[in-house]
Every structure is written in C-alpha cells, then in structure tokens.
Write an enzyme that holds these catalytic residues in place. Structure first.
Site, PDB file in Angstrom:
ATOM      1  N   GLU A  32       0.841  -1.200   0.000  1.00  0.00           N
ATOM      2  CA  GLU A  32       0.000   0.000   0.000  1.00  0.00           C
ATOM      3  C   GLU A  32       0.873   1.246   0.000  1.00  0.00           C
ATOM      4  O   GLU A  32       1.842   1.341   0.761  1.00  0.00           O
ATOM      5  CB  GLU A  32      -0.906  -0.001   1.235  1.00  0.00           C
ATOM      6  CG  GLU A  32      -1.825   1.214   1.300  1.00  0.00           C
ATOM      7  CD  GLU A  32      -2.791   1.136   2.467  1.00  0.00           C
ATOM      8  OE1 GLU A  32      -3.596   0.195   2.487  1.00  0.00           O
ATOM      9  OE2 GLU A  32      -2.725   2.009   3.359  1.00  0.00           O
ATOM     10  N   ALA A  66      -9.104  11.709   3.519  1.00  0.00           N
ATOM     11  CA  ALA A  66     -10.415  11.953   4.128  1.00  0.00           C
ATOM     12  C   ALA A  66     -11.175  13.003   3.333  1.00  0.00           C
ATOM     13  O   ALA A  66     -10.635  14.049   2.973  1.00  0.00           O
ATOM     14  CB  ALA A  66     -10.233  12.409   5.578  1.00  0.00           C
ATOM     15  N   ALA A 140     -24.167   5.037   3.198  1.00  0.00           N
ATOM     16  CA  ALA A 140     -24.102   5.031   4.664  1.00  0.00           C
ATOM     17  C   ALA A 140     -22.876   4.306   5.192  1.00  0.00           C
ATOM     18  O   ALA A 140     -22.473   4.505   6.332  1.00  0.00           O
ATOM     19  CB  ALA A 140     -25.363   4.389   5.240  1.00  0.00           C
ATOM     20  N   TYR A 162     -11.166  -5.492  11.068  1.00  0.00           N
ATOM     21  CA  TYR A 162     -10.558  -4.967  12.293  1.00  0.00           C
ATOM     22  C   TYR A 162     -10.427  -6.062  13.354  1.00  0.00           C
ATOM     23  O   TYR A 162     -11.373  -6.345  14.080  1.00  0.00           O
ATOM     24  CB  TYR A 162     -11.389  -3.795  12.825  1.00  0.00           C
ATOM     25  CG  TYR A 162     -11.423  -2.639  11.860  1.00  0.00           C
ATOM     26  CD1 TYR A 162     -10.496  -1.616  11.950  1.00  0.00           C
ATOM     27  CD2 TYR A 162     -12.353  -2.601  10.820  1.00  0.00           C
ATOM     28  CE1 TYR A 162     -10.492  -0.571  11.041  1.00  0.00           C
ATOM     29  CE2 TYR A 162     -12.360  -1.572   9.895  1.00  0.00           C
ATOM     30  CZ  TYR A 162     -11.423  -0.551  10.017  1.00  0.00           C
ATOM     31  OH  TYR A 162     -11.414   0.476   9.101  1.00  0.00           O
ATOM     32  N   HIS A 166     -13.369  -2.228  15.225  1.00  0.00           N
ATOM     33  CA  HIS A 166     -13.373  -0.824  14.813  1.00  0.00           C
ATOM     34  C   HIS A 166     -13.734   0.052  16.011  1.00  0.00           C
ATOM     35  O   HIS A 166     -14.647  -0.271  16.776  1.00  0.00           O
ATOM     36  CB  HIS A 166     -14.398  -0.626  13.685  1.00  0.00           C
ATOM     37  CG  HIS A 166     -14.301   0.699  13.017  1.00  0.00           C
ATOM     38  ND1 HIS A 166     -14.776   1.865  13.588  1.00  0.00           N
ATOM     39  CD2 HIS A 166     -13.771   1.058  11.818  1.00  0.00           C
ATOM     40  CE1 HIS A 166     -14.549   2.874  12.765  1.00  0.00           C
ATOM     41  NE2 HIS A 166     -13.948   2.417  11.687  1.00  0.00           N
TER      42      HIS A 166
END
Length: 311
Positions: A32, A66, A140, A162, A166
C-alpha cells in the site's frame, strides 16, 4: 538454588536451524502506498515502486484522503501505475463527503483508466475526533459502497477488517456482522488493520470462520519506522501496542538506522509466526518506503521474479 539448562541435543537443534531457512517463499504479497504531495515525495514513491515491483506483488493499492482530499492525486498515481508498470493497481475509494453520483463518476474514471480493483472503505471523517456522517445523497457505509460499485462495473473489491474491533463499532459482534455484509455485497477479500501480536490475527480468523465467512482475510503488516507515530495511529484505530514493543524502541529516536533494523526484525518475526499458522498472503503498509517491506519479504523467502528471456 538449582539451575537447569537445556540438553546438549536441544541446544544443537536450536543452533543448527538457520534463521528463516524453513520459509519457501511460497506467499503472495501486496503493498500500500499514499499519493505524494511534493516532487520529492513523488520521487520517493516511484523509487519504492521500482524497488518492490520485482517481487511481483499480487497488487498495489493507493490510499484516498479523508473527504476525497487526495482524489486527483490518488487517481493520477493509480492511473500511472496501471499505465507504466506491470503491476495490478488498486484504488482506495471512500464514502466520505461525496454523493453516490460523485462516487460513481470517480469509479467510472478508474474503470476507463484500466483500473479493475477498488479498496472500498467507509472512510474517516475529515476532522479528527468527529463522528462519521453520511452525505445526504451518499452511501451510509462500506457495504452500500460495495453494492453500488458492483452495480456500476464488475470490480474486484477489497474491504477492511478490524481484528481488535473498529473504534466506532457497538461491539465486536456488530463489527463482525458489518464485515459479513461487506463481503456478501460482493467484496472479494478483507485486509486487516495492522496489529502486532500473531494471536490477535489467529483469534480473529477463528471468529470470522465461526461467523460463516469464507473469504480471504489478509493480515495488514505495518513496519514501525517511527514508534511515536505508530502509537498515535494505534490509539485512533483501537490497535494494542504491547509494552515489550515500546521497550525495544527506547533510545532509538535519534538512530534511524538502528530503528529500521529493529523494525524489520519485529515485523519479519510477526510474519514468520503468521506463516507458521498457515498464512500465505501479506499486505504491507509501506508508507512509501521500500527498504523495510523488501527486507521482510526477503527474510520470508521471497525473491525477485526474473522475466523469461527468449533465447
């Protein structure tokens, strides 16, 4: 006081086993990266890509800021990887601050650029500490995003998992239920948040299997190049940082070379234990640096793939 020592035979077995010699390199890796902000960062990114490409990763992914703050840079980086390298490029895409139509336009642009793999994420709020609020005309969460992307194009889709739950999940079970929804919506695999203890992954893998999920769960590996930064990231994403790990990085703040050696050793040992537990796929969060991930892959037995040359 009586002292006990291992037998000569036990000691010989331990000493005769070469370090990492039992690893056959029979694994898949992916890497990544994040889109560069400056010319210098761009040089570092492409240097890292050039170094890691010979390891023939299954895919490489590029993160998305973000609220879509890196939308153009992410697209340009992914498109260039797809255009100029032999690598399979995956683009991150989130639900934050975007309508379904806007996300659809981004997905279409990736498809037109030859990108067939999306890492679909709900995404973090633009302001740290704030709760996620869906766009009025948006998705959503990641499960809806996956469903929408699959209606748009037949993408290969990866989602997040996770192992330590999370931070916004109501409970571990609800987090697991959400993972199942994402996979049931059409995702191919899940890539985990980083973690530092092999048992963390193994316990999670067992829970995933018990929930009837049979998709691949790929462990996300974060080599620690900056311990203070990883502590901050871990606090935000509910990742436990073991006390023993902090002790190993004590006194190394001003010794980057020594810090890298410790970091590579820790991450390689984590991967070795995961490998012993049957893991054959690893996803590395490179932070746009090649040396740590390359060293870890080398210890795991992975070697550059040499292209066949016609006689």
């Amino acid at each position: 006081m009586t002292l006990t020592f291992p037998s000569v035979e036990e000691a010989r077995r331990a000493l005769d086993a070469p370090l990492y010699a039992d690893l056959a390199g029979d694994l898949n890796v992916s890497f990544e990266f994040f889109p560069p902000k400056t010319e210098k960062m761009e040089e570092q990114l492409w240097s890292a890509i050039g170094t890691l490409t010979p390891l023939a990763p299954k895919f490489v992914s590029v993160t998305y800021g973000a609220g879509g703050s890196t939308r153009e840079r992410t697209h340009n980086t992914v498109a260039r990887i797809a255009r100029e390298t032999p690598l399979s490029a995956a683009a991150h895409l989130t639900c934050v601050a975007a309508s379904r139509d806007e996300i659809g336009e981004v997905a279409d642009a990736y498809w037109e650029a030859g990108v067939r793999h999306i890492v679909a994420l709900r995404g973090d709020p633009p302001e740290q500490g704030k709760s996620f609020e869906p766009h009025p005309q948006g998705y959503a969460g990641a499960a809806e995003l996956v469903e929408g992307l699959m209606k748009r194009h037949p993408f290969e889709i990866s989602v997040a998992a996770y192992p330590e739950t999370h931070p916004e999940a109501a409970s571990p079970q609800s987090d697991l239920d959400n993972l199942k929804r994402k996979l049931d919506a059409g995702a191919t695999r899940a890539i985990t948040q980083f973690f530092f203890e092999p048992d963390t992954f193994f316990r999670f893998r067992d829970k995933v299997a018990a929930a009837g999920i049979d998709a691949d769960i790929i462990p996300g590996i974060m080599p620690v190049s900056n311990f203070a930064a990883v502590q901050r990231m871990s606090a935000m994403c509910n990742t436990d940082v073991p006390g023993w790990m902090g002790k190993l990085f004590e006194g190394l703040d001003d010794l980057p070379g020594a810090r890298q050696l410790v970091s590579a050793t820790l991450a390689a040992e984590l991967c070795r234990k995961l490998y012993a537990g049957g893991v054959r796929d690893f996803h590395f969060y490179t932070l746009n640096r090649a040396e740590l991930s390359y060293a870890i892959c080398h210890l795991l037995g992975l070697r550059p793939k040499v292209a066949d040359v016609a006689a």
